[in-house]
Design a protein around this motif. Structure first.
Motif, PDB file in Angstrom:
ATOM      1  N   PRO A  40     -31.539  70.696  38.143  1.00  0.00           N
ATOM      2  CA  PRO A  40     -31.882  69.653  39.119  1.00  0.00           C
ATOM      3  C   PRO A  40     -30.715  68.671  39.276  1.00  0.00           C
ATOM      4  CG  PRO A  40     -32.986  69.233  37.032  1.00  0.00           C
ATOM      5  CD  PRO A  40     -32.308  70.575  36.900  1.00  0.00           C
ATOM      6  N   VAL A  41     -30.487  68.245  40.515  1.00  0.00           N
ATOM      7  CA  VAL A  41     -29.434  67.270  40.804  1.00  0.00           C
ATOM      8  C   VAL A  41     -30.068  66.136  41.595  1.00  0.00           C
ATOM      9  CG1 VAL A  41     -27.207  66.882  41.949  1.00  0.00           C
ATOM     10  CG2 VAL A  41     -27.676  69.088  40.836  1.00  0.00           C
ATOM     11  N   PRO A  42     -29.960  64.902  41.101  1.00  0.00           N
ATOM     12  CA  PRO A  42     -30.564  63.760  41.801  1.00  0.00           C
ATOM     13  C   PRO A  42     -29.993  63.577  43.212  1.00  0.00           C
ATOM     14  CG  PRO A  42     -29.908  63.146  39.571  1.00  0.00           C
ATOM     15  CD  PRO A  42     -29.326  64.509  39.834  1.00  0.00           C
ATOM     16  N   ALA A  43     -30.812  63.047  44.097  1.00  0.00           N
ATOM     17  CA  ALA A  43     -30.418  62.864  45.494  1.00  0.00           C
ATOM     18  C   ALA A  43     -29.182  61.986  45.643  1.00  0.00           C
ATOM     19  CB  ALA A  43     -31.586  62.278  46.290  1.00  0.00           C
ATOM     20  N   ASP A  44     -29.076  60.928  44.853  1.00  0.00           N
ATOM     21  CA  ASP A  44     -27.909  60.052  44.986  1.00  0.00           C
ATOM     22  C   ASP A  44     -26.620  60.760  44.565  1.00  0.00           C
ATOM     23  OD1 ASP A  44     -28.823  59.976  42.310  1.00  0.00           O
ATOM     24  OD2 ASP A  44     -28.060  57.936  42.005  1.00  0.00           O
ATOM     25  N   VAL A  45     -26.723  61.698  43.638  1.00  0.00           N
ATOM     26  CA  VAL A  45     -25.557  62.478  43.231  1.00  0.00           C
ATOM     27  C   VAL A  45     -25.167  63.436  44.355  1.00  0.00           C
ATOM     28  CG1 VAL A  45     -24.678  64.164  41.560  1.00  0.00           C
ATOM     29  CG2 VAL A  45     -26.081  62.238  40.782  1.00  0.00           C
ATOM     30  N   ASP A  76     -25.705  62.918  47.513  1.00  0.00           N
ATOM     31  CA  ASP A  76     -25.109  62.073  48.550  1.00  0.00           C
ATOM     32  C   ASP A  76     -23.649  61.761  48.227  1.00  0.00           C
ATOM     33  OD1 ASP A  76     -27.520  62.038  49.926  1.00  0.00           O
ATOM     34  OD2 ASP A  76     -28.106  60.045  49.185  1.00  0.00           O
TER      35      ASP A  76
END
Length: 176
Positions: free
Chosen positions: A142-147, A149
């Protein structure tokens, strides 16, 4: 903590000048200088990427008749997840711990000597974390949305020298 150390790796663009005989050989020599018995060290000097590090090390241990139940992967801080995800895909039957030495981003930039190259390497590492599962090289992470972006802004902003490219020379786009 570890009865056997396996150092793996040839050279990379960032280590070629400092370790011309290869990363594995350099680290083996350093470990022995620091008092690790030579009998507790194995070297795999051919690997050119994380997948080869895992595959070639596994084969080396297998050929030596060494049964492995747990591996401790040591890598650069920003490569921990990729190392883990690759090992989980290529060696699923062993326990895996992925770790790195404590290092700030500033310390890492200072050790490489080129801030732009370090950002390029970070962007390239994230791209691999995103596209390699699709190619069967690692498990998905999983990769966070802010990362995501930040990855988009940096890669589109020119930090792209370490990105994987398609046959037309365009950066591979993850399907996120």
């Amino acid at each position: 903590m570890a009865p056997l150390l396996v150092f793996t790796g040839s050279t990379s663009p960032t280590t070629r000048e400092r370790m011309p005989r290869g990363e594995a050989v350099h680290y083996q020599e350093r470990a022995i200088e620091l008092g690790v018995p030579a009998s507790a060290v194995m070297v795999e000097p051919r690997a050119r990427n994380t997948g080869e590090n895992i595959r070639f090390s596994r084969a080396l241990l297998n050929e030596a008749g060494i049964t492995v139940s747990t591996i401790l992967l040591i890598s650069k801080p920003y490569e921990e997840r990729r190392s883990y995800a690759t090992a989980r895909k290529l060696w699923p039957e062993v326990g895996i711990v992925s770790a790195s030495g404590p290092m700030t981003l500033r310390d890492y930039v200072d050790s490489i000597g080129d801030a732009r190259l370090v950002i390029d390497m970070l962007v390239g590492a994230l791209q691999r974390l995103l596209v390699y599962p699709e190619q069967g090289f690692m498990i998905s992470q999983p990769v966070p949305a802010d990362v995501l972006d930040a990855y988009g802004r940096l890669s589109e902003g020119g930090y792209a020298s370490r990105l994987l490219r398609d046959s037309e020379g365009k950066p591979l786009k993850p399907t996120v």
